[in-house]
Design a protein around this motif. Sequence first.
Motif, PDB file in Angstrom:
ATOM      1  N   ASN A  46      26.348  26.034   6.492  1.00 48.89           N
ATOM      2  CA  ASN A  46      26.536  24.648   6.068  1.00 48.89           C
ATOM      3  C   ASN A  46      26.657  24.535   4.544  1.00 48.89           C
ATOM      4  N   GLY A  47      27.397  25.460   3.958  1.00 47.09           N
ATOM      5  CA  GLY A  47      27.620  25.396   2.514  1.00 47.09           C
ATOM      6  C   GLY A  47      26.501  25.958   1.669  1.00 47.09           C
ATOM      7  N   GLN A  48      25.462  26.490   2.309  1.00 51.00           N
ATOM      8  CA  GLN A  48      24.364  27.093   1.542  1.00 51.00           C
ATOM      9  C   GLN A  48      24.299  28.595   1.790  1.00 51.00           C
ATOM     10  N   ASN A  49      23.764  29.324   0.816  1.00 50.05           N
ATOM     11  CA  ASN A  49      23.501  30.744   0.999  1.00 50.05           C
ATOM     12  C   ASN A  49      22.047  30.927   1.417  1.00 50.05           C
ATOM     13  N   ILE A  50      21.839  31.185   2.701  1.00 54.03           N
ATOM     14  CA  ILE A  50      20.494  31.460   3.179  1.00 54.03           C
ATOM     15  C   ILE A  50      20.238  32.955   2.996  1.00 54.03           C
ATOM     16  N   VAL A  51      19.178  33.292   2.286  1.00 53.17           N
ATOM     17  CA  VAL A  51      18.783  34.685   2.115  1.00 53.17           C
ATOM     18  C   VAL A  51      17.673  34.982   3.117  1.00 53.17           C
ATOM     19  N   MET A  83      15.205  38.904  -5.503  1.00 54.26           N
ATOM     20  CA  MET A  83      16.183  39.893  -5.977  1.00 54.26           C
ATOM     21  C   MET A  83      17.613  39.508  -5.599  1.00 54.26           C
ATOM     22  N   MET A  84      17.752  38.712  -4.530  1.00 56.46           N
ATOM     23  CA  MET A  84      19.080  38.236  -4.120  1.00 56.46           C
ATOM     24  C   MET A  84      19.405  36.894  -4.780  1.00 56.46           C
ATOM     25  N   GLY A  85      18.526  36.417  -5.642  1.00 60.48           N
ATOM     26  CA  GLY A  85      18.720  35.104  -6.256  1.00 60.48           C
ATOM     27  C   GLY A  85      18.174  33.968  -5.404  1.00 60.48           C
ATOM     28  N   GLY A  86      17.355  34.304  -4.411  1.00 59.53           N
ATOM     29  CA  GLY A  86      16.900  33.297  -3.453  1.00 59.53           C
ATOM     30  C   GLY A  86      15.550  32.687  -3.799  1.00 59.53           C
ATOM     31  N   ARG A  87      15.527  31.361  -3.852  1.00 63.50           N
ATOM     32  CA  ARG A  87      14.259  30.640  -3.972  1.00 63.50           C
ATOM     33  C   ARG A  87      13.546  30.750  -2.627  1.00 63.50           C
ATOM     34  N   PRO A  88      12.310  31.281  -2.602  1.00 60.63           N
ATOM     35  CA  PRO A  88      11.621  31.428  -1.310  1.00 60.63           C
ATOM     36  C   PRO A  88      11.225  30.079  -0.723  1.00 60.63           C
ATOM     37  N   ILE A  89      11.541  29.906   0.548  1.00 60.52           N
ATOM     38  CA  ILE A  89      11.252  28.641   1.235  1.00 60.52           C
ATOM     39  C   ILE A  89      10.152  28.843   2.263  1.00 60.52           C
ATOM     40  N   ALA A  90      10.365  29.776   3.171  1.00 58.90           N
ATOM     41  CA  ALA A  90       9.436  29.916   4.296  1.00 58.90           C
ATOM     42  C   ALA A  90       9.285  31.385   4.683  1.00 58.90           C
ATOM     43  N   LEU A  91       8.057  31.752   5.032  1.00 57.65           N
ATOM     44  CA  LEU A  91       7.775  33.117   5.484  1.00 57.65           C
ATOM     45  C   LEU A  91       7.226  33.096   6.904  1.00 57.65           C
ATOM     46  N   LEU A 137      -3.945  52.595  17.077  1.00 58.34           N
ATOM     47  CA  LEU A 137      -3.634  52.132  15.717  1.00 58.34           C
ATOM     48  C   LEU A 137      -4.911  52.177  14.895  1.00 58.34           C
ATOM     49  N   ASP A 138      -4.840  52.742  13.695  1.00 62.24           N
ATOM     50  CA  ASP A 138      -6.068  52.830  12.886  1.00 62.24           C
ATOM     51  C   ASP A 138      -6.077  51.861  11.729  1.00 62.24           C
ATOM     52  N   THR A 139      -5.027  51.014  11.629  1.00 64.62           N
ATOM     53  CA  THR A 139      -4.890  50.179  10.442  1.00 64.62           C
ATOM     54  C   THR A 139      -4.205  48.874  10.820  1.00 64.62           C
ATOM     55  N   ILE A 140      -4.390  47.856  10.021  1.00 63.30           N
ATOM     56  CA  ILE A 140      -3.650  46.621  10.273  1.00 63.30           C
ATOM     57  C   ILE A 140      -2.219  46.787   9.747  1.00 63.30           C
ATOM     58  N   VAL A 141      -1.253  46.316  10.525  1.00 60.48           N
ATOM     59  CA  VAL A 141       0.150  46.296  10.110  1.00 60.48           C
ATOM     60  C   VAL A 141       0.539  44.833   9.907  1.00 60.48           C
ATOM     61  N   VAL A 142       1.052  44.522   8.751  1.00 55.95           N
ATOM     62  CA  VAL A 142       1.448  43.139   8.472  1.00 55.95           C
ATOM     63  C   VAL A 142       2.935  43.107   8.171  1.00 55.95           C
ATOM     64  N   ASN A 143       3.683  42.441   9.041  1.00 59.47           N
ATOM     65  CA  ASN A 143       5.102  42.223   8.778  1.00 59.47           C
ATOM     66  C   ASN A 143       5.275  40.813   8.232  1.00 59.47           C
ATOM     67  N   THR A 144       6.088  40.686   7.207  1.00 57.16           N
ATOM     68  CA  THR A 144       6.526  39.358   6.788  1.00 57.16           C
ATOM     69  C   THR A 144       8.049  39.342   6.768  1.00 57.16           C
ATOM     70  N   ALA A 145       8.599  38.227   7.173  1.00 59.55           N
ATOM     71  CA  ALA A 145      10.024  37.986   6.956  1.00 59.55           C
ATOM     72  C   ALA A 145      10.102  36.694   6.160  1.00 59.55           C
ATOM     73  N   GLY A 146      11.212  36.490   5.485  1.00 58.83           N
ATOM     74  CA  GLY A 146      11.296  35.306   4.643  1.00 58.83           C
ATOM     75  C   GLY A 146      12.698  34.742   4.577  1.00 58.83           C
ATOM     76  N   ILE A 147      12.731  33.427   4.383  1.00 52.09           N
ATOM     77  CA  ILE A 147      13.987  32.692   4.209  1.00 52.09           C
ATOM     78  C   ILE A 147      13.988  32.093   2.813  1.00 52.09           C
ATOM     79  N   GLY A 148      15.095  32.248   2.119  1.00 54.71           N
ATOM     80  CA  GLY A 148      15.257  31.612   0.825  1.00 54.71           C
ATOM     81  C   GLY A 148      16.634  30.977   0.718  1.00 54.71           C
ATOM     82  N   VAL A 149      16.837  30.249  -0.352  1.00 55.15           N
ATOM     83  CA  VAL A 149      18.148  29.658  -0.606  1.00 55.15           C
ATOM     84  C   VAL A 149      18.594  30.093  -1.995  1.00 55.15           C
TER      85      VAL A 149
END
Lengths: 331, 331
Positions: A46-51, A83-91, A137-149
């Motif tokens: 929609n005309g935006q660059n979603i990272v 690094m992609m020029g994206g303002r972080p919005i939501a994780l 599993l001997d450790t906590i695994v934390v995945n994050t994904a993120g959306i930016g513009v």
Amino acid sequence: MKVNLMHGAGGEVMGELLRVITNLEHNNAGGIGLESLDDGAVIPLNGQNIVFTTDNHVVSPIFFPGGDIGRIAVCGTINDLAMMGGRPIALSCGMVIPEGFEVADLERIVASMDAALGECGANLVTGDTKVLERSALDTIVVNTAGIGVAERVVRDNGLSVGDKIIVSGTIGDHGIAIMAHREGFDFGGQIRSDVAPLWPLVEKALAAGDIHAMKDPTRGGFANAINEMARKSGVGIVIEEADLPFRASVRSAAGMLGLDPLEVANEGKVVMGVAPHDAETVLAALRSHPYGRDAAIVGEVVEGSHVVMRTAIGGERFIEPPVGDPVPRVC
Amino acid sequence: MKVNLMHGAGGEVMGELLRVITNLEHNNAGGIGLESLDDGAVIPLNGQNIVFTTDNHVVSPIFFPGGDIGRIAVCGTINDLAMMGGRPIALSCGMVIPEGFEVADLERIVASMDAALGECGANLVTGDTKVLERSALDTIVVNTAGIGVAERVVRDNGLSVGDKIIVSGTIGDHGIAIMAHREGFDFGGQIRSDVAPLWPLVEKALAAGDIHAMKDPTRGGFANAINEMARKSGVGIVIEEADLPFRASVRSAAGMLGLDPLEVANEGKVVMGVAPHDAETVLAALRSHPYGRDAAIVGEVVEGSHVVMRTAIGGERFIEPPVGDPVPRVC
């Protein structure tokens, strides 16, 4: 063939594994996709660059001088967006927790994530949790994904001959802090991880001048990042060793540990290629922010295909991408 | 307090853990956030509803009748997007791989992901991979996050008195397939996971009528999903046992395994609350798609606060959310 630890080290060997994992036909949503192996993807919508980007975090120990796995998980993803020029919005946050994990530690991790989010106006909006048997599993695994513009998308392959190479601060702090802590060395609290969310810093830099390429030197360190930028851009780079910012304590600890600080992870630094006429204004913008106060111009883009360092004693040597990672489970 | 396996089971005990993990101030980007514990988040962006969700996958074994961890990882996230009314656009994939994992297995997993993506026009655009020592991890962990766009957002809490409850097909197939396979039972290939990407099915249903609420009955099964929908909507539900679609083979295997098929995970089903005047057209739309050919109207929303099942023999019993999960590592 079996996967081995070198495959996860972020160095050259990892490329073999990545060829397998990225072998998908459905790998691009009309912008920048998996095939580019950049810090994130770009989806035109929609005309935006979603990272869009993701990271798994398995750092050991989970609490260390200067941070913890929660702060790394949030900052790692915010920084890949930046690094992609994206303002972080939501994780998003996906946790896999071994049974027996202390709920009090989980509370500390979540509070740390919340604080890092607050530093740059991002929110953690969705999640998933699995619990595994301790034997699995001997450790906590934390995945994050993120959306930016991104108003303007920045790549890691946009270097041009003549660009100045800028690093936003001292090199090697995170990896050396983790290893020194693991080995039980006491440096009187001088060696701390640099883990930090970089969007506010990057935003200032983007407003100050023409940035041609950015990358955060995480796994494989500065050596890996600068080589990847050079290779993808089809250029050479000359680095002035005398201009590289290091903490004295990190340099001496690295010596004791037998590690090259150029090859270990940073979690709060950015490497930039900047148009020469804008280098000083971008440098000043970086230095005006606490996370960029040690920023420095450290080199220049040239014709060629190698990264060469002019050493402090007047010689020259190649900076090669590390083959593996000297510091496992660093992020 | 320490985390135990019940905390990850998707039942009531998990609520305790979720209160800790979701205790963030920065939890909502202006739409639907972490606080709602819905299938995904919604982020209003430039006039569009961006849906965002994540899932970790630790299913054991990683290859099973009807699917594998790659297909589950893609379908789980696509289905969470679809449950919010979101057309899936782009997925991320974060893998944590134990050393010694066969690269050939990884190739199969990636090919399976690719095929599932192709079924609904989505793309896997970004990823991350970590490799851990075998002593730290005994299984591959696959996280996927996903971005979708919803023309109209559907929640899990929108049930109204009078709505018809529709399930899109037979219940319990995935959980029973996993457990039967683990126990080494041979049912001549009759019992297979239902794992499937549901967006094309959901898209047809959304076009056919007014759907007030949707949820995919994964961990904790139909029993968990229907109770969560009722509780969040502040209504009661009456289910007709005779109308619930089950495969005969699944029902008999469930009996042999001592499991209630209402309490085990499905990976290719949706539970809907539909406006009564649209129930038949939505049902017909579901049945016109291969993944919905066994769809059925199974109950109705009533005043109250319980889920009651009128049994096939004329009695009544509550359907309660399972306290834990009888099938660990099911997804």
